[in-house]
Design an enzyme around this catalytic site. Structure first.
Site, PDB file in Angstrom:
ATOM      1  CE  LYS B  76       2.883  13.652 124.837  1.00  0.00           C
ATOM      2  NZ  LYS B  76       1.540  14.072 124.388  1.00  0.00           N
ATOM      3  CB  SER B 151      -1.023  12.402 126.814  1.00  0.00           C
ATOM      4  OG  SER B 151      -0.744  13.121 125.630  1.00  0.00           O
ATOM      5  CB  SER B 175      -2.487  15.608 124.869  1.00  0.00           C
ATOM      6  OG  SER B 175      -3.206  14.458 125.214  1.00  0.00           O
TER       7      SER B 175
END
Lengths: 476, 486, 95
Positions: B76, B151, B175
């Site tokens: 990420k 997210s 997330s």
């Protein structure tokens, strides 16, 4: 009306750790700009704080030295504000649970009495960087070397009543942190800084007046001047039926006046909250005892011991314990020479005068303890007279040679050879027939004059005792 | 090959059925082909990935073995990776090349894994649909009109479309788990403190936790083995021994006590999702588990408390983005204030600015007690609810999200978006480990089951998830539009 | 609690965010909604509850005081919008 000042001081002391409070970046004074600003210090995204154990230990040491309550659980908080020298946009400090709680410190007043000044708290926090305002195309330059250095902020109770007391308090704090070896506490260099809060009230009143704050005053003398100037300013306002405004003022030492700092459009709201990247710091009794065991003898205890052990006056003991360096110097000389009284006289007298005159720190003195010890020894063993001692001392300031060498090479050795003295005495008696006659008629006082003449003739080198004795004998 | 789990790929690599270079090339090819339509990656590191793959192959030739050696994965874009652009999905860091590796990144480097690139995400991890990214929304491989969740949406989409074998994510309120649920994957948010946060760009320091998004619980265990552990650089990383998280995967579930929170099966839960969870519970019944109804009485306050704590911490964490030392600075500022305000206003997106505002307000003079302090008290109540629940049961199971993936642009109201995380947020407030495991599909979209255990009981959590996957094949279901050969 | 424009301007100033007049009303409305969500907390009496600041109930570790970082100024300043003579440049700081 008679007024009384109410003064509180906030003193920031830079702790002399090797690295910063929350990062392993070196923390050395005077490095090239931003060479001591690494990823954490620059608040690079993703970096996190790790607490320096030495900074904590130093804070606890200070707390123990002022007899304070030690916070067994201290908590770091974020104080939020934007400023280019504050990379994270918040300063990590301790709001509600400081490492050092309530303590106190004694200062000596002019009348010789002692006054206790309460210390509200002392907390650990990060230093900010520096904004340099020289012109860089109309911009400011930011140096973050200082950013994140550990500070101890020491907050006094508003119990200080005059500029003099404030300076005495500051000097005492200065001595303590230096005794503890937790900071070099040099105001000119910024490693000790002082914010002053001042208000005044009619003498006898118990209510507090409106206070003003002056920030970052950087010498003892300016603290004194700034306070006196502020007391006068407030007094003028109040006697003119005006009102003092609560504000932060900037003191201009050159013109001895202060002016309000630019008031911000919106008041600051620091939005403190517990720093979630750090956990509560817990310390136990064993930790505290271990730190206590490392405490050196502190100024007050040392002073008392000097009075007892060396039969010094309170005053001399006070002067000699003002700094740890001075006290060590004195003790080296006193023990080495075996004459504490004489050591005290030399250190507080001649040595102190030379330091003051040249604005030297003790370490800068060309006459270190070992040489002064030797000088006193030579006076005591009659190699030189006390008077010649002063001359030798003067020479020692310029000449690094051994004391004995100086005495030898400059022919300052005391004359004790009785035939040489006899010849001196004979010359004096021959030249001063009138005075000799007066002495013989019983006018004892004349003897002093005759001894003086003989000494003069010997350029001070003759042993005055021997001269005295021989004169008497010859004039009988 | 590219559809296989890490455990399977690891076996193939060690049997020399395939090399890391071949595998890496295969994923890079798929990234080239599909990233345009999915927007899962912000940065692809083709060259360095191939170098790392070659190094991994050499290392294997030299006798090195490690479950992750040569495995191509993605991080990420919230994890700093030295020399590689690290944006956190924001314009304010669009030009930021990280000068150091996050601990998570360096641990995978040491394990010999191959970093294919950095995945898209909601800006500063603030979002539940991956629509707040400065680099554009990510699309769900199961239906590209739909969001992948957020997210960590880029990581989830990348794994679901087989653009990488596995990916890292972070979870502040759901997330990792919610995107895993929306994309039919297994996502693990470990206990707070289990994985170092050093180098992970902070959103809310007391809630953020890294974790893997995988194709199976076994993979999650392998990933956690590499990621977990104390780190002197992160004061909040826990000094709790790291287990071999694969060791208990095959333990029997006989006698396992599963708690079903009444509050998670109430109003707002779609019937399809509820049914899917009930069917999953039947699987556990057959495996010998007991299902017990429990109460989490303060769960309904978790979103409220979270939207104080997280924005408050974020408001301070994001103050460092000021245009002075790195990142975006506005053009020709007229003065210092102008530089701050325009750099930040132009550099941050709307959702980030909203949360900074809410957090700033909640901490401001006069409101601290009513908001921040109150939220911390609610946080205590929520933690206590879980504590009492774990007196009765070993694990808590419910839905990860109230429904399946929704359409892009469907939720314009922030509040509606915030309520997406109603089942997952409490776990972050309490610091517990949680997982999402695919248990079904409804109208062709995956449904996730949420599993929660007590602090640092990740082994048990993974065991319960793995046993489900041993007895079902929901985790094997793939987004058909992106399956190999399609 | 109403979050009006005055409040919004105060908070935006604290957070160093610029909002155009056109944005202000919309943002204030959004924040009012969020505060309404947050205010659901107020329905519970928490007088006797101790706040929980952090999920980890452990204490701070200490770092030994030795240097672990070296000077990387030139490399790190490449990331900065504006530097000169090793300093970060910003519009004039007025105290």
């Amino acid at each position: 009306m008679e007024w009384e000042a109410v003064i509180g001081l906030e003193v920031h002391v830079s702790l002399s750790t090797k690295t910063k409070l929350f990062s392993g970046t070196a923390s050395v004074f005077g490095a090239e700009p931003n060479t001591e600003a690494n990823i954490f210090d620059l608040a690079m995204p993703g970096t996190l704080p790790a607490l320096n154990e030495e900074a904590l230990r130093m804070a606890v040491k200070f707390g123990l030295a002022i007899g304070a309550e030690i916070g067994k659980r201290s908590v770091f908080d974020r104080k939020n504000y934007f400023y280019p020298d504050l990379p994270k946009g918040y300063q990590v400090t301790q709001l509600d649970f400081p490492t050092v709680g309530r303590g106190s410190l004694a200062i000596a007043l002019d009348d010789g009495s002692e006054k206790q000044i309460g210390i509200t708290r002392a907390h650990i926090e990060e230093n900010a960087g520096k904004s340099l305002h020289e012109d860089f195309y109309g911009m400011s330059g930011i140096d973050l070397n200082r950013s994140g250095e550990p500070l101890l902020e020491i907050v006094s109770d508003p119990e200080i009543r005059s500029a003099k007391e404030a300076v005495a308090y500051l000097k005492k704090l200065h001595a303590i942190v230096r005794y503890l070896d937790i900071s070099d506490a040099i105001m000119a260099k910024g490693s000790m800084r002082c914010d002053v809060n001042v208000s005044i009230r009619p003498k006898g009143s118990t209510e507090l007046g409106t206070r003003t704050e002056m920030k970052n005053i950087n010498s003892f003398r300016f603290v004194e001047k700034a306070i006196n100037s502020e007391i006068q300013r407030q007094q003028d306002i109040l006697e003119d039926s005006g009102t003092v405004i609560q504000e932060t003022r900037r003191y201009d030492a050159e013109r001895d006046t202060s002016s309000p700092m630019r008031s911000k459009e919106f008041a600051n709201d620091y939005r403190y909250f517990p720093e979630p990247d750090l956990l509560p710091v817990e310390i136990d009794d064993a930790y505290i005892d271990a730190v206590r065991a490392t405490l050196p003898e502190l100024p007050d205890a040392k002073k008392a011991r000097f009075v007892n052990e060396y039969s010094l006056s309170e005053y001399d003991a006070g002067v000699l314990t003002a700094t740890r360096e001075m006290a060590n110097y004195f003790e080296t000389v006193a023990c080495g020479s075996g004459d504490a009284k004489m050591a005290a006289n030399w250190v507080t007298g001649d040595l102190q005068a030379v330091l003051n005159k040249n604005n030297w720190d003790l370490v800068e003195s060309p006459i270190q303890a070992e040489r002064l010890t030797m000088l006193i020894q030579r006076i005591k063993d009659s190699t030189i007279s006390g008077k010649i001692g002063k001359t030798v001392f003067e020479v020692m300031l310029e000449d690094e040679s051994e004391v004995d060498q100086i005495i030898e090479s400059r022919g300052l050795k005391q004359v004790t050879d009785s035939s040489a003295i006899e010849s001196l005495v004979d010359q004096v008696i021959a030249k001063n027939a009138e005075q000799v006659q007066q002495f013989k008629e019983g006018k004892e006082a004349v003897l002093g004059f005759l001894v003086g003449q003989a000494m003069k003739l010997s350029q001070g080198k003759a042993n005055p005792g021997q001269v005295n004795q021989l004169l008497r004998k010859k004039m009988m | 090959m590219i559809e296989k789990t890490v455990a399977e790929l690891s076996r193939s690599l060690s049997r020399r059925e395939i090399s890391s270079v071949e595998l890496t090339k295969a994923y890079l090819e798929r990234i080239n082909r599909y990233n345009g339509s999915l927007n899962a990656f912000i940065t692809v590191c083709e060259e360095s990935a191939l170098t790392q793959a070659a190094q991994a192959d050499t290392a294997r030739d030299n006798g090195q073995t490690s479950p992750l050696l040569g495995i191509p994965l993605a991080h990420k874009d919230i994890f700093c990776s030295s020399g590689v652009k690290t944006t956190c999905g924001s314009k304010i860091l669009h030009n930021f090349t990280a000068p150091y590796d996050a601990t998570v990144v360096s641990r995978f480097k040491e394990a010999g894994a191959v970093m294919l690139g950095k995945t898209n995400m909601d800006e500063f991890a603030m979002g539940s649909s991956n629509e707040t990214s400065y680099f554009g929304p990510v699309r769900n491989p199961w239906d590209t009109d739909r969001v992948p969740g957020g997210s960590s949406g880029g990581s989830a989409a990348a794994v679901a479309a087989d653009l990488c074998a596995v990916a890292t994510g972070t979870d502040t309120g759901g997330s990792i788990r919610q995107p895993a649920s929306f994309c039919g994957l297994t996502g693990l948010k470990p206990s707070y403190g289990r994985i170092s946060r050093w180098g992970m760009i902070a959103f809310a320091s007391s809630l953020d936790q890294a974790g893997p998004i995988c194709k199976s619980a076994e993979d999650a265990a392998l990933m956690l083995n590499t990621m977990a552990g104390i780190d002197t650089k992160d004061s909040t990383s826990a000094d709790v021994p790291v287990e071999d998280y694969t060791a208990e995967l095959n333990n029997s579930l006989e006698g396992l006590r599963i708690g079903i929170p009444r509050q998670h099966f109430a109003e707002g839960l779609s019937t399809g999702v509820e049914q899917a969870i009930q069917e999953a519970l039947n699987v556990y019944r057959e495996l010998g588990a007991k299902i017990i109804e429990i109460d989490l009485p303060n769960n309904h306050l978790s979103v409220s408390a979270y939207y104080v704590v997280a924005p408050a911490e974020a408001s301070a964490n994001l103050s460092r983005f000021d245009g002075v030392r790195y990142g975006y600075r506005c053009d020709s500022p007229v003065d210092l204030e102008d530089m701050y305000k325009r750099s930040r206003s132009e550099g941050f997106g709307d959702e980030v600015k909203r949360r900074i505002m809410v957090g700033t307000y909640a901490l401001s003079a006069g409101f601290y007690d009513a908001y921040y302090r109150k939220a911390q008290k609610i946080r205590r109540l929520i933690k206590q609810d879980f504590n009492s629940a774990f007196q009765q049961v070993d694990i808590i199971i419910g839905p990860t999200s109230p429904h399946t993936a929704f359409n892009l642009g469907a939720k314009t109201d922030p509040i509606a978006m915030y309520l997406e995380d109603i089942y997952t947020i409490g776990v972050n407030l309490a610091g517990l480990p949680g997982m999402s495991v695919p248990v079904s599909t409804v109208h062709g979209l995956p449904v996730g089951m949420h599993l929660v255990t007590n602090d640092f009981a990740e082994s048990r959590l993974l065991n319960v998830a793995h046993q489900f996957q041993q007895n079902t094949d929901w985790h094997r279901q793939r987004a058909t539009a992106f399956t190999e050969g399609h | 609690m109403a979050f009006d424009k005055t409040e919004l301007e105060k908070v935006a100033q604290l957070a160093r965010l610029h909002m155009s007049d056109a944005e202000k009303d919309e943002v204030a409305g959004r924040i009012t909604d969020i505060l309404a969500l947050i205010d659901q907390m107020q329905s519970v009496n928490t007088d006797s509850v101790t706040p929980l600041a952090h999920p980890l109930d452990v204490t701070q570790r200490l770092r030994p005081d030795y240097t672990t970082e070296s000077n990387r100024r030139d490399e790190l300043q490449k990331l900065a919008p504006r530097v000169e003579n090793g300093l970060y440049l910003v519009p004039k700081v007025i105290e």
